[in-house]
Design an enzyme around this catalytic site. Structure first.
Site, short mmCIF file in Angstrom:
data_model
loop_
_atom_site.label_atom_id
_atom_site.label_comp_id
_atom_site.label_asym_id
_atom_site.label_seq_id
_atom_site.Cartn_x
_atom_site.Cartn_y
_atom_site.Cartn_z
N GLY A 8 -12.44 -35.33 42.04
CA GLY A 8 -11.97 -34.31 41.08
C GLY A 8 -10.47 -34.41 40.87
N ALA A 9 -10.00 -35.65 40.68
CA ALA A 9 -8.56 -35.92 40.81
C ALA A 9 -7.79 -35.92 39.50
CB ALA A 9 -8.35 -37.25 41.52
N ASN B 17 -11.93 -32.97 47.00
CA ASN B 17 -11.21 -31.94 46.25
C ASN B 17 -12.04 -31.37 45.10
OD1 ASN B 17 -8.58 -30.73 45.00
ND2 ASN B 17 -9.45 -32.04 43.39
N SER C 270 -11.05 -22.88 51.07
CA SER C 270 -10.31 -21.85 50.34
C SER C 270 -10.12 -20.67 51.29
CB SER C 270 -11.13 -21.39 49.13
OG SER C 270 -10.62 -20.17 48.62
N TYR D 10 -19.33 -19.22 45.60
CA TYR D 10 -18.11 -19.99 45.90
C TYR D 10 -17.67 -19.77 47.34
CZ TYR D 10 -13.26 -21.68 45.33
OH TYR D 10 -12.05 -22.34 45.46
N ILE E 181 -3.80 -20.73 43.64
CA ILE E 181 -2.89 -21.81 43.20
C ILE E 181 -2.94 -21.87 41.67
CG2 ILE E 181 -2.39 -24.28 43.39
CD1 ILE E 181 -2.26 -22.70 46.10
P1 NAD Z 1 -9.26 -27.83 38.85
O1 NAD Z 1 -10.32 -27.20 38.04
O2 NAD Z 1 -8.02 -28.31 38.18
O3 NAD Z 1 -9.84 -29.06 39.70
C1 NAD Z 1 -11.18 -29.25 40.01
C2 NAD Z 1 -11.54 -30.67 39.59
O4 NAD Z 1 -12.86 -30.97 40.04
C3 NAD Z 1 -11.52 -30.85 38.07
O5 NAD Z 1 -10.77 -32.00 37.74
C4 NAD Z 1 -12.99 -31.06 37.73
O6 NAD Z 1 -13.21 -31.92 36.62
C5 NAD Z 1 -13.51 -31.68 39.01
N1 NAD Z 1 -14.95 -31.53 39.15
C6 NAD Z 1 -15.70 -30.42 38.94
N2 NAD Z 1 -16.99 -30.68 39.16
C7 NAD Z 1 -17.05 -32.00 39.52
C8 NAD Z 1 -18.12 -32.86 39.87
N3 NAD Z 1 -19.39 -32.42 39.87
N4 NAD Z 1 -17.84 -34.16 40.18
C9 NAD Z 1 -16.55 -34.61 40.17
N5 NAD Z 1 -15.51 -33.83 39.82
C10 NAD Z 1 -15.77 -32.54 39.51
O7 NAD Z 1 -8.90 -26.77 39.97
P2 NAD Z 1 -8.08 -26.93 41.34
O8 NAD Z 1 -7.54 -25.58 41.61
O9 NAD Z 1 -7.16 -28.08 41.30
O10 NAD Z 1 -9.27 -27.17 42.38
C11 NAD Z 1 -9.27 -28.24 43.33
C12 NAD Z 1 -9.94 -27.78 44.60
O11 NAD Z 1 -9.13 -26.77 45.22
C13 NAD Z 1 -11.31 -27.15 44.41
O12 NAD Z 1 -12.18 -27.58 45.44
C14 NAD Z 1 -11.04 -25.66 44.56
O13 NAD Z 1 -12.17 -24.95 44.97
C15 NAD Z 1 -9.95 -25.67 45.60
N6 NAD Z 1 -9.15 -24.44 45.63
C16 NAD Z 1 -8.46 -24.03 44.54
C17 NAD Z 1 -7.73 -22.84 44.60
C18 NAD Z 1 -6.96 -22.31 43.43
O14 NAD Z 1 -6.53 -21.16 43.47
N7 NAD Z 1 -6.74 -23.07 42.37
C19 NAD Z 1 -7.71 -22.10 45.79
C20 NAD Z 1 -8.44 -22.56 46.89
C21 NAD Z 1 -9.16 -23.74 46.80
#
Ligand code: NAD
Length: 252
Positions: A15-16, A92, A144, A157, A190
């Site tokens: 998910g990069a 990720n 998280s 979630y 974030i």
């Molecule tokens: P984001 O939506 O920018 O990133 C998530 C990425 O995962 C996206 O690029 C998406 O295309 C990809 N993705 C989704 N489903 C997928 C699949 N089936 N196969 C491959 N890729 C897939 O959001 P983010 O905040 O950068 O999230 C990254 C990680 O951090 C996640 O696991 C999220 O749960 C975790 N997180 C985020 C927060 C926050 O507040 N943003 C807080 C705690 C944890």
């Protein structure tokens, strides 16, 4: 020239193409690693990210796969490993669902768990099958703070992220004697696409979520924790859950 901490290492980040994953790719490349940029349906973003790594003298390559699909993950690992060993994995990729529990359907539940927990399970399994005989490797999983705290309307979630914490600690115990470290980060809120626009203001976040630092975190602040956990500086860290969260959660 001084050696960088991750010189010669190869990493895969799922998910990069966006958010925390994107910042992690840049952080890993800056630390000297070659990086596989997994994405789902975002070839242009992923390609541009690889180009910006190349502009700074690094190497990043795209690999598309849906982590919720066993076949897609198997073929992603086939492609990556056909090019050489894999040293580092960052699980990720993630999705979020805001829905009252009583409206959460079987399909919703399966979809969220399918990406956020089962995707982590299967990527870990492929990576560890490869890392175990090599007796080296490091993994960081994205949990998280909600995996500890729980939150109304986010049961699927929070359940998935709590599962990631249990999985991380179990794998840390099972693979420590094989020279492999497994850790997680559990970020607070974030500023990425995952946090919906109505929730984006720092004031709203600080008030609603009681964040002592009274602001959202940045993807780079999470990436720094991930790069640290993957680096030789973290050689005595395994089974740990680091919390870049502005103080929103101070528990174990
Ligand atoms: P984001 O939506 O920018 O990133 C998530 C990425 O995962 C996206 O690029 C998406 O295309 C990809 N993705 C989704 N489903 C997928 C699949 N089936 N196969 C491959 N890729 C897939 O959001 P983010 O905040 O950068 O999230 C990254 C990680 O951090 C996640 O696991 C999220 O749960 C975790 N997180 C985020 C927060 C926050 O507040 N943003 C807080 C705690 C944890």
């Amino acid at each position: 020239m001084d050696r960088l901490p991750l010189d010669g290492k190869v990493a895969l980040v799922t998910g990069a193409a966006t958010g925390i994953g994107r910042a992690t790719v840049l952080g890993l490349a800056q630390a000297g690693a070659q990086v596989w940029v997994n994405h789902l349906g975002q070839p242009d973003l992923a390609q541009r990210l690889c180009e910006s790594v190349a502009e700074h003298g690094g190497l990043a390559r795209c690999v598309e796969a849906d982590v919720s699909s066993p076949a897609a993950v198997a073929s992603m690992f086939e492609q990556v490993l056909a090019n050489g060993p894999l040293d580092l994995l960052v699980n990720n990729a993630g999705i979020i669902l805001e829905k009252p529990f009583l409206d959460t359907t079987e399909q919703d539940w399966t979809q969220v768990l399918g990406v956020d927990l089962h995707g982590v399970y299967r990527c870990c399994q492929h990576a560890l099958r490869h890392m175990q005989p090599r007796r080296c490797g490091a993994i960081v999983n994205l949990a998280s703070d909600l995996g500890f705290l729980g939150r109304s309307d986010y049961a699927a979630y929070c359940t998935a992220k709590a599962g990631v914490i249990g999985l991380t600690r179990s794998l840390a115990r099972e693979f420590a004697s094989h020279g492999i470290r497994v850790n997680a980060v559990a970020p607070g809120p974030i500023a990425t696409a995952m946090v919906s626009p109505q929730h984006m203001s720092d004031e709203w976040m600080a008030k609603e979520l009681d964040i002592p630092m009274a602001r959202l975190g940045t993807p780079e602040e999470v990436a720094a924790a991930i790069v640290f956990l993957l680096s030789p500086s973290a050689s005595y860290f395994t089974g740990q859950i680091l919390g870049p969260n502005g103080g929103s959660w101070m528990g174990a």
